[in-house]
Design a protein around this motif. Structure first.
Motif, PDB file in Angstrom:
ATOM      1  N   ALA A  66       0.836  -1.209   0.000  1.00  0.00           N
ATOM      2  CA  ALA A  66       0.000   0.000   0.000  1.00  0.00           C
ATOM      3  C   ALA A  66       0.870   1.258   0.000  1.00  0.00           C
ATOM      4  CB  ALA A  66      -0.936  -0.010   1.201  1.00  0.00           C
ATOM      5  N   SER A  67       1.967   1.236   0.752  1.00  0.00           N
ATOM      6  CA  SER A  67       2.871   2.389   0.789  1.00  0.00           C
ATOM      7  C   SER A  67       3.550   2.589  -0.558  1.00  0.00           C
ATOM      8  CB  SER A  67       3.925   2.194   1.879  1.00  0.00           C
ATOM      9  OG  SER A  67       3.326   2.203   3.165  1.00  0.00           O
ATOM     10  N   GLN A  68       3.956   1.488  -1.204  1.00  0.00           N
ATOM     11  CA  GLN A  68       4.589   1.606  -2.521  1.00  0.00           C
ATOM     12  C   GLN A  68       3.631   2.258  -3.510  1.00  0.00           C
ATOM     13  OE1 GLN A  68       4.613  -1.808  -4.932  1.00  0.00           O
ATOM     14  NE2 GLN A  68       6.484  -1.281  -6.043  1.00  0.00           N
ATOM     15  N   LEU A  69       2.400   1.812  -3.531  1.00  0.00           N
ATOM     16  CA  LEU A  69       1.431   2.358  -4.480  1.00  0.00           C
ATOM     17  C   LEU A  69       1.140   3.828  -4.210  1.00  0.00           C
ATOM     18  CD1 LEU A  69      -1.037  -0.659  -4.673  1.00  0.00           C
ATOM     19  CD2 LEU A  69       0.578   0.087  -6.432  1.00  0.00           C
ATOM     20  N   ALA A  70       1.297   4.239  -2.951  1.00  0.00           N
ATOM     21  CA  ALA A  70       1.072   5.639  -2.589  1.00  0.00           C
ATOM     22  C   ALA A  70       2.333   6.483  -2.715  1.00  0.00           C
ATOM     23  CB  ALA A  70       0.537   5.717  -1.160  1.00  0.00           C
ATOM     24  N   GLY A  71       3.446   5.859  -3.136  1.00  0.00           N
ATOM     25  CA  GLY A  71       4.694   6.598  -3.306  1.00  0.00           C
ATOM     26  C   GLY A  71       5.444   6.858  -2.015  1.00  0.00           C
ATOM     27  N   ARG A  72       5.111   6.141  -0.943  1.00  0.00           N
ATOM     28  CA  ARG A  72       5.796   6.334   0.341  1.00  0.00           C
ATOM     29  C   ARG A  72       6.899   5.271   0.471  1.00  0.00           C
ATOM     30  NH1 ARG A  72       0.249   6.695   1.898  1.00  0.00           N
ATOM     31  NH2 ARG A  72       0.401   4.656   2.901  1.00  0.00           N
ATOM     32  N   MET A  73       8.016   5.508  -0.171  1.00  0.00           N
ATOM     33  CA  MET A  73       9.035   4.484  -0.323  1.00  0.00           C
ATOM     34  C   MET A  73       9.781   4.167   0.975  1.00  0.00           C
ATOM     35  SD  MET A  73       8.475   3.498  -3.248  1.00  0.00           S
ATOM     36  CE  MET A  73       7.407   4.071  -4.545  1.00  0.00           C
ATOM     37  N   GLU A  74      10.012   5.158   1.808  1.00  0.00           N
ATOM     38  CA  GLU A  74      10.695   4.885   3.076  1.00  0.00           C
ATOM     39  C   GLU A  74       9.842   3.977   3.956  1.00  0.00           C
ATOM     40  OE1 GLU A  74      13.775   5.521   4.057  1.00  0.00           O
ATOM     41  OE2 GLU A  74      14.096   6.305   2.023  1.00  0.00           O
ATOM     42  N   GLU A  75       8.540   4.240   4.005  1.00  0.00           N
ATOM     43  CA  GLU A  75       7.648   3.381   4.781  1.00  0.00           C
ATOM     44  C   GLU A  75       7.606   1.981   4.190  1.00  0.00           C
ATOM     45  OE1 GLU A  75       3.807   5.257   5.459  1.00  0.00           O
ATOM     46  OE2 GLU A  75       4.781   7.221   5.341  1.00  0.00           O
ATOM     47  N   MET A  76       7.598   1.884   2.875  1.00  0.00           N
ATOM     48  CA  MET A  76       7.622   0.579   2.215  1.00  0.00           C
ATOM     49  C   MET A  76       8.840  -0.230   2.647  1.00  0.00           C
ATOM     50  SD  MET A  76       8.299  -0.178  -1.809  1.00  0.00           S
ATOM     51  CE  MET A  76      10.081   0.051  -1.555  1.00  0.00           C
ATOM     52  N   GLY A 235      -9.363   6.901  -4.670  1.00  0.00           N
ATOM     53  CA  GLY A 235      -9.003   5.623  -5.269  1.00  0.00           C
ATOM     54  C   GLY A 235      -7.953   5.768  -6.352  1.00  0.00           C
ATOM     55  N   GLY A 236      -7.066   4.786  -6.447  1.00  0.00           N
ATOM     56  CA  GLY A 236      -5.954   4.875  -7.377  1.00  0.00           C
ATOM     57  C   GLY A 236      -6.342   4.920  -8.837  1.00  0.00           C
ATOM     58  N   LEU A 237      -7.551   4.489  -9.194  1.00  0.00           N
ATOM     59  CA  LEU A 237      -7.983   4.510 -10.585  1.00  0.00           C
ATOM     60  C   LEU A 237      -8.989   5.615 -10.884  1.00  0.00           C
ATOM     61  CD1 LEU A 237      -8.350   0.714 -11.518  1.00  0.00           C
ATOM     62  CD2 LEU A 237      -6.673   2.341 -12.404  1.00  0.00           C
ATOM     63  N   PHE A 238      -9.240   6.504  -9.926  1.00  0.00           N
ATOM     64  CA  PHE A 238     -10.245   7.546 -10.171  1.00  0.00           C
ATOM     65  C   PHE A 238      -9.841   8.427 -11.357  1.00  0.00           C
ATOM     66  CE2 PHE A 238     -12.208  11.695  -9.666  1.00  0.00           C
ATOM     67  CZ  PHE A 238     -13.537  11.352  -9.435  1.00  0.00           C
ATOM     68  N   GLY A 239      -8.600   8.863 -11.366  1.00  0.00           N
ATOM     69  CA  GLY A 239      -8.143   9.703 -12.472  1.00  0.00           C
ATOM     70  C   GLY A 239      -8.147   8.949 -13.784  1.00  0.00           C
ATOM     71  N   HIS A 271      -4.732  14.872  -7.695  1.00  0.00           N
ATOM     72  CA  HIS A 271      -4.672  13.528  -8.283  1.00  0.00           C
ATOM     73  C   HIS A 271      -3.938  12.598  -7.320  1.00  0.00           C
ATOM     74  CE1 HIS A 271      -3.252  10.287 -10.928  1.00  0.00           C
ATOM     75  NE2 HIS A 271      -4.204  10.645 -11.778  1.00  0.00           N
ATOM     76  N   ARG A 272      -4.579  11.458  -6.979  1.00  0.00           N
ATOM     77  CA  ARG A 272      -3.991  10.562  -5.977  1.00  0.00           C
ATOM     78  C   ARG A 272      -3.571   9.221  -6.551  1.00  0.00           C
ATOM     79  NH1 ARG A 272      -8.539  11.631  -1.274  1.00  0.00           N
ATOM     80  NH2 ARG A 272      -8.667  13.880  -1.600  1.00  0.00           N
ATOM     81  N   GLY A 273      -3.662   9.089  -7.855  1.00  0.00           N
ATOM     82  CA  GLY A 273      -3.194   7.860  -8.477  1.00  0.00           C
ATOM     83  C   GLY A 273      -1.689   7.885  -8.678  1.00  0.00           C
ATOM     84  N   ALA A 274      -1.196   6.932  -9.430  1.00  0.00           N
ATOM     85  CA  ALA A 274       0.235   6.851  -9.694  1.00  0.00           C
ATOM     86  C   ALA A 274       0.715   8.085 -10.458  1.00  0.00           C
ATOM     87  CB  ALA A 274       0.543   5.594 -10.490  1.00  0.00           C
TER      88      ALA A 274
END
Length: 438
Positions: A66-76, A235-239, A271-274
């Motif tokens: 979940a952290s990776q998909l949100a771009g939170r790499m340190e938490e990942m 949601g990650g696919l909203f955009g 925008h909260r997707g990738a």
């Protein structure tokens, strides 16, 4: 603990879990389903699982994903380290799952895919692992290899006996079949998936693609206008689903409706997707609108170029990379485009870029088109068109390259070649909205 059961707890697919906490298991299953349906809230669900059982290794892996998909790499990375430390006390399946994600998180897609293929041979119903390769943006879809569309369909066909009419699996298999033209098989799968679990963003995504591939523009508009209001904006696919609706609107001649979606959803500041999805959806929509004969908005392109420079400073992901090249081409930044193409060629020469020279050729073709050099556009695109799947993404996304070639043919009076391109186009999909096509 009052929430412990005597029997081994399992996930939704019947796979045993190394936790005795019912609360942790239930939260883990919830988090997994939120990941699988691309709905927000997965990290919070895994938080609850970890709170109930801090030694539950797969909950840490789920939160890392979940952290990776949100771009939170340190938490990942921190969660992966915890999961790895706990791995000695878990089952062989869970150890194998952790290893698949370790390769993925380390940026080793070839190793991750090899580990995934081996994993699902033994544990085919491990959906969270399978999800890493089950869609066009996954480890097979983004491999950069020729034949990857058929490979994905064959891969999921082989797993069908283990899933049957499972709503998650059918959405993915249905889309894979739709992408290779097996529309009559795909439709009932996708429709069953949505009927059984409507709050399934990937099911909605599969249906949008099916409508595109079968030329059902109005059905796509009606479906997405009805479905998007039930999907959380986070949601990650909203955009991306809004981009699909915008694309249908553009094909219907409703540019203003498409531009409203551009501003409000797929190029929105919140925008909260990738990161790559925001760039690719936005750049491709603007370029398509111009191919259809609508005027350019330099301010929109300038903003996209600034976003690309900040968020994607180096190449490495094919789908993102050719849209970065498209953005540099549209802004006439030939120096940046050449630097970008050269960086990709260096990676390819080092054996670290599976799609090879295809994306540099596409980027340079876009730049030539921007300059009005249609002969060079044609010369660069024609040889790579049969291999365009190597640029990554869906057929709907790759159609932008074909549309650019078609517009170049028309611009330089190559009507015979334009007719041949249209005649050779795969049957079924939405037409290419290109000015002067009539």
């Amino acid at each position: 603990m009052t929430d412990c059961g005597d029997d081994m707890l399992t996930d939704r697919y019947g796979l045993p879990l190394s936790t005795a906490s019912v609360i942790a298991r239930d939260a883990y299953v919830e988090g997994g389903d939120l990941l699988l349906t691309v709905y927000p809230g997965a990290a919070a669900a895994f938080d609850r699982a970890i709170a109930a059982d801090p030694a539950f290794a797969l909950a840490w892996i789920g939160r890392a994903r979940a952290s990776q998909l949100a771009g939170r790499m340190e938490e990942m990375r921190a969660d992966l380290a915890t999961a790895s430390a706990l791995a000695t006390g878990v089952s062989a399946r869970e150890q194998s799952q952790i290893e698949v994600f370790r390769s993925l998180f380390a940026g080793q897609p070839v190793a991750a895919l090899a580990a995934l293929r081996a994993h699902v041979q033994t544990w085919p119903r491990d959906a969270l692992v399978l999800s890493l390769a089950a869609n066009q943006g996954g480890l097979i879809g983004m491999s950069g290899l020729s034949g990857r569309e058929q490979d994905l369909a064959d891969f999921l066909d082989g797993l069908d006996p283990h899933y049957g009419e499972d709503w998650w699996f059918e959405a993915h298999r249905g889309m894979a079949l739709s992408e290779i033209g097996r529309h009559e098989e795909a439709r009932p799968m996708i429709e069953r998936s949505l009927a059984r679990y409507r709050r399934n963003a990937y099911g909605a995504h599969a249906f949008a693609h099916l409508c595109y591939e079968t030329g059902e523009r109005d059905a796509g508009i009606a479906f997405l206008r009805d479905w998007l209001p039930i999907y959380d904006r986070g949601g990650g696919l909203f955009g991306h689903l809004s981009w699909h609706l915008g694309l249908f609107e553009l094909h219907a001649g409703n540019l203003e409706a498409g531009l409203r979606l551009y501003a409000d959803a797929f190029c929105a500041d919140d925008h909260r997707g990738a990161v790559h999805q925001k760039l690719s959806d936005s750049a491709s929509f603007l370029w398509r609108s111009e191919l259809a004969g609508h005027p350019r908005d330099p301010a929109r392109w300038a903003k996209l170029k600034a976003y690309a420079r900040e968020k994607l400073p180096r190449p490495g992901m094919s789908l993102a990379d050719w849209h970065v090249g498209l953005t540099y081409a549209a802004t006439a930044d030939d120096a940046a485009l050449e630097d970008w193409a050269h960086a990709i060629e260096q990676l390819a020469n080092a054996g670290r870029y599976p799609s090879g020279s295809v994306i540099p050729a596409v980027a340079r073709a876009f730049a030539a088109y921007q300059r009005g050099d249609y002969a060079t556009t044609i010369r660069l695109i024609e040889p790579i068109l049969p291999e365009r799947e190597r640029i990554g993404g869906s057929r709907a996304q790759g159609d932008l390259v074909e549309a650019t070639l078609l517009r170049a043919y028309l611009a330089c009076g190559c009507e015979t070649e334009a007719r041949r391109l249209i005649a050779d186009r795969r049957p079924g999909p939405a037409s290419l909205p290109v000015a002067a096509l009539a």
